[in-house]
Write a protein that holds these residues in place. Structure first.
Motif, PDB file in Angstrom:
ATOM      1  N   HIS A  92      21.690 106.612  60.109  1.00 37.18           N
ATOM      2  CA  HIS A  92      21.534 107.969  59.615  1.00 37.18           C
ATOM      3  C   HIS A  92      22.486 108.957  60.293  1.00 37.18           C
ATOM      4  O   HIS A  92      22.556 110.123  59.893  1.00 37.18           O
ATOM      5  CB  HIS A  92      20.100 108.452  59.804  1.00 37.18           C
ATOM      6  CG  HIS A  92      19.087 107.549  59.193  1.00 37.18           C
ATOM      7  ND1 HIS A  92      19.018 107.313  57.830  1.00 37.18           N
ATOM      8  CD2 HIS A  92      18.116 106.806  59.753  1.00 37.18           C
ATOM      9  CE1 HIS A  92      18.037 106.465  57.592  1.00 37.18           C
ATOM     10  NE2 HIS A  92      17.478 106.138  58.734  1.00 37.18           N
ATOM     11  N   CYS A  93      23.208 108.501  61.304  1.00 34.81           N
ATOM     12  CA  CYS A  93      24.091 109.386  62.048  1.00 34.81           C
ATOM     13  C   CYS A  93      25.232 109.863  61.133  1.00 34.81           C
ATOM     14  O   CYS A  93      25.869 109.069  60.439  1.00 34.81           O
ATOM     15  CB  CYS A  93      24.666 108.678  63.267  1.00 34.81           C
ATOM     16  SG  CYS A  93      25.752 109.728  64.263  1.00 34.81           S
ATOM     17  N   CYS A 109      23.038 104.509  64.834  1.00 36.34           N
ATOM     18  CA  CYS A 109      21.984 104.710  63.843  1.00 36.34           C
ATOM     19  C   CYS A 109      22.614 104.853  62.458  1.00 36.34           C
ATOM     20  O   CYS A 109      23.622 105.554  62.300  1.00 36.34           O
ATOM     21  CB  CYS A 109      21.179 105.968  64.175  1.00 36.34           C
ATOM     22  SG  CYS A 109      19.928 106.380  62.938  1.00 36.34           S
ATOM     23  N   LYS A 121      15.627 109.413  59.344  1.00 39.68           N
ATOM     24  CA  LYS A 121      16.525 110.510  59.024  1.00 39.68           C
ATOM     25  C   LYS A 121      15.763 111.831  59.182  1.00 39.68           C
ATOM     26  O   LYS A 121      14.621 111.948  58.755  1.00 39.68           O
ATOM     27  CB  LYS A 121      17.049 110.376  57.597  1.00 39.68           C
ATOM     28  CG  LYS A 121      18.133 111.371  57.272  1.00 39.68           C
ATOM     29  CD  LYS A 121      18.749 111.081  55.924  1.00 39.68           C
ATOM     30  CE  LYS A 121      19.902 112.052  55.718  1.00 39.68           C
ATOM     31  NZ  LYS A 121      20.655 111.739  54.532  1.00 39.68           N
ATOM     32  N   MET A 145      14.188 104.357  63.713  1.00 35.32           N
ATOM     33  CA  MET A 145      15.164 105.348  63.271  1.00 35.32           C
ATOM     34  C   MET A 145      14.683 105.985  61.976  1.00 35.32           C
ATOM     35  O   MET A 145      14.292 105.278  61.051  1.00 35.32           O
ATOM     36  CB  MET A 145      16.519 104.678  63.056  1.00 35.32           C
ATOM     37  CG  MET A 145      17.117 104.112  64.314  1.00 35.32           C
ATOM     38  SD  MET A 145      18.658 103.257  63.944  1.00 35.32           S
ATOM     39  CE  MET A 145      18.411 101.769  64.876  1.00 35.32           C
ATOM     40  N   CYS A 191      20.155 114.685  62.390  1.00 43.25           N
ATOM     41  CA  CYS A 191      21.052 113.529  62.267  1.00 43.25           C
ATOM     42  C   CYS A 191      22.528 113.913  62.119  1.00 43.25           C
ATOM     43  O   CYS A 191      23.381 113.389  62.824  1.00 43.25           O
ATOM     44  CB  CYS A 191      20.648 112.671  61.072  1.00 43.25           C
ATOM     45  SG  CYS A 191      19.069 111.832  61.304  1.00 43.25           S
ATOM     46  N   CYS A 198      22.625 114.585  66.638  1.00 44.13           N
ATOM     47  CA  CYS A 198      22.254 113.342  67.271  1.00 44.13           C
ATOM     48  C   CYS A 198      23.464 112.566  67.755  1.00 44.13           C
ATOM     49  O   CYS A 198      24.449 112.417  67.015  1.00 44.13           O
ATOM     50  CB  CYS A 198      21.418 112.476  66.322  1.00 44.13           C
ATOM     51  SG  CYS A 198      20.809 110.964  67.107  1.00 44.13           S
TER      52      CYS A 198
END
Length: 175
Positions: free
Chosen positions: A172-173, A170, A157, A155, A161, A165
């Motif tokens: 970074h979501c 994740c 960034k 994963m 993101c 996504c």
């Protein structure tokens, strides 16, 4: 009975693109102007058709190419925010070197429509420097192939993101 074909014109984009188009057409005087130029190669770095789905290993479409003598200028339209990554520009030059072996100098730029600016190469790269471009690209491709084979996708960034996504697990979501 003949059907007339009328080109689609995006009235919102036309005022942004037209000054650049006029300048590129003028710059191409005495040379060759190519638009939406499709380039494809197989794994042996041999030219092939861009729609040879089972053979083409790498492909790209250059929005505008101008060839004059032994020099080529490659331009790519962009509608987003200007970025400095020149990988695509260099890759297009590398593809073009295979499609036009007589070209010795390559200069490539992005045309950013929203800001009416260009970014990219400040000086041409030579045909001799294209080998370094391929070395860099092939290292990246090998890493991607290894990740695919080993199913390892760390994963990271990136610009997708926050809004695009769908992997909500994740860290970074942004959703």
């Amino acid at each position: 009975r003949k059907q007339s074909q009328q080109a689609f014109v995006d009235q919102e984009t036309l005022p942004l693109v037209k000054p650049f188009c006029d300048a590129l057409i003028k710059a191409a005087t005495g040379g060759t102007l190519l638009t939406e130029f499709e380039m494809a190669i197989d794994r042996k770095m041999q030219i092939c058709g861009s729609r040879e789905w089972n053979r083409a290993w790498g492909r790209g479409i250059a929005d505008v190419v101008i060839i004059k003598g032994d020099t080529a200028w490659v331009y790519d339209w962009k509608s987003g925010k200007p970025k400095e990554d020149m990988t695509q520009l260099k890759l297009f030059c590398a593809f073009l070197a295979l499609h036009y072996p007589q070209i010795q100098h390559f200069l490539s730029k992005f045309i950013w429509l929203k800001t009416k600016t260009t970014t990219g190469m400040d000086k041409p790269i030579t045909k001799a420097e294209i080998l370094e471009v391929w070395k860099d690209i092939l290292v990246r491709v090998r890493r991607m192939e290894e990740a695919w084979v080993n199913e390892i996708f760390p994963m990271r960034k990136n610009g997708l993101c926050k809004n695009w996504c769908g992997v909500t697990s994740c860290p970074h979501c942004g959703k």
